[in-house]
Design a protein around this motif. Structure first.
Motif, PDB file in Angstrom:
ATOM      1  N   GLU A   1       0.824  -1.200   0.000  1.00  0.00           N
ATOM      2  CA  GLU A   1       0.000   0.000   0.000  1.00  0.00           C
ATOM      3  C   GLU A   1       0.861   1.254   0.000  1.00  0.00           C
ATOM      4  O   GLU A   1       0.549   2.239  -0.684  1.00  0.00           O
TER       5      GLU A   1
ATOM      6  N   ASP B   1       0.841   4.003  -2.880  1.00  0.00           N
ATOM      7  CA  ASP B   1       0.584   5.414  -2.566  1.00  0.00           C
ATOM      8  C   ASP B   1       1.685   6.321  -3.119  1.00  0.00           C
ATOM      9  O   ASP B   1       1.419   7.411  -3.626  1.00  0.00           O
TER      10      ASP B   1
ATOM     11  N   GLU C   1       1.217   6.565  -6.809  1.00  0.00           N
ATOM     12  CA  GLU C   1       0.050   7.405  -7.076  1.00  0.00           C
ATOM     13  C   GLU C   1       0.414   8.879  -6.940  1.00  0.00           C
ATOM     14  O   GLU C   1       0.016   9.706  -7.773  1.00  0.00           O
TER      15      GLU C   1
END
Length: 237
Positions: A15, A19, A22
């Motif tokens: 994750e 992130d 992103e």
């Protein structure tokens, strides 16, 4: 890809990596259409295992930030507006939004949209709204079709604002709104002709380029629709 120390700790690894990627996409360090390195190279750069990198890419794909093409690689993408609309629509359904919530939100957004469109220097193709009204008239006894053209009328006005977020919100409410609209018209037969007349008045205000009248007429239309749909909403709960 930006060369920097991308190693992360073993806390929520996939994750955290997703992130970080992103953030790089959103700040344009990685651009739409850019091809990413392969899984192994990405894993090395981020200091994680290949399996963990695969989970990160899977999460990014779910967020619609990348597309993976068989035999070609992984490319940066940007979510399409329709995809965002679908996500918002699912959220509205899961939250069990009441009809009053929908009409309150519409009464905030749509009068504003009418005001903007009526204020434009260049006049959009308002004949399109006339066509939607005529189709609504023809579909008097075909309620599903009648509702579709009603919604198209409102969405078109939103699209003329050139505000994609406003369009997104209005479209995301469309499915719930349609169910309530069809039920409301069937419960209150006066609702069909009442809606037609309001749409004609809204169109007239837009043709006259009267922002204040367009805004007030749209607000009155939505408030009237809320009243007509009230009995249907009460009956279905």
């Amino acid at each position: 890809m930006v060369e920097q120390d991308l190693r992360v700790t073993k806390k929520n690894l996939y994750e955290t990596v997703a992130d970080q990627i992103e953030d790089m996409i959103l700040d344009n360090s990685l651009r739409q259409g850019e091809r990413l390195p392969n899984e192994q190279e990405l894993a090395t750069r981020f200091g994680i295992s290949r399996n963990m990198m695969r989970e990160s890419l899977k999460l990014l794909k779910e967020r619609q930030l990348i597309v993976q093409r068989n035999g070609d690689g992984t490319y940066i993408a940007k979510p399409e507006m329709d995809s965002v609309t679908e996500v918002l629509n699912r959220m509205l359904r899961l939250k069990d939004i009441r009809y009053t919530d929908i009409f309150k939100m519409r009464s905030l957004l749509e009068p504003y949209a009418c005001h903007l469109v009526a204020s434009r220097e260049s006049t959009p193709d308002l004949d399109k709204l006339e066509e939607y009204i005529e189709e609504m008239v023809k579909a008097k006894d075909i309620w599903d079709r009648r509702a579709d053209y009603d919604i198209l009328f409102h969405v078109q006005i939103a699209e003329w604002t050139d505000n994609p977020l406003l369009v997104c919100f209005i479209k995301s409410m469309a499915d719930l709104w349609k169910t309530i609209l069809v039920g409301g018209i069937q419960t209150q037969q006066v609702g069909h002709q009442d809606g037609i007349e309001f749409h004609r008045r809204i169109l007239a205000c837009l043709r006259e380029k009267d922002p204040q009248a367009a805004e007030e007429t749209m607000r009155a239309h939505i408030e009237r629709s809320a009243v007509l749909c009230r009995d249907y909403d009460s009956a279905r709960r």
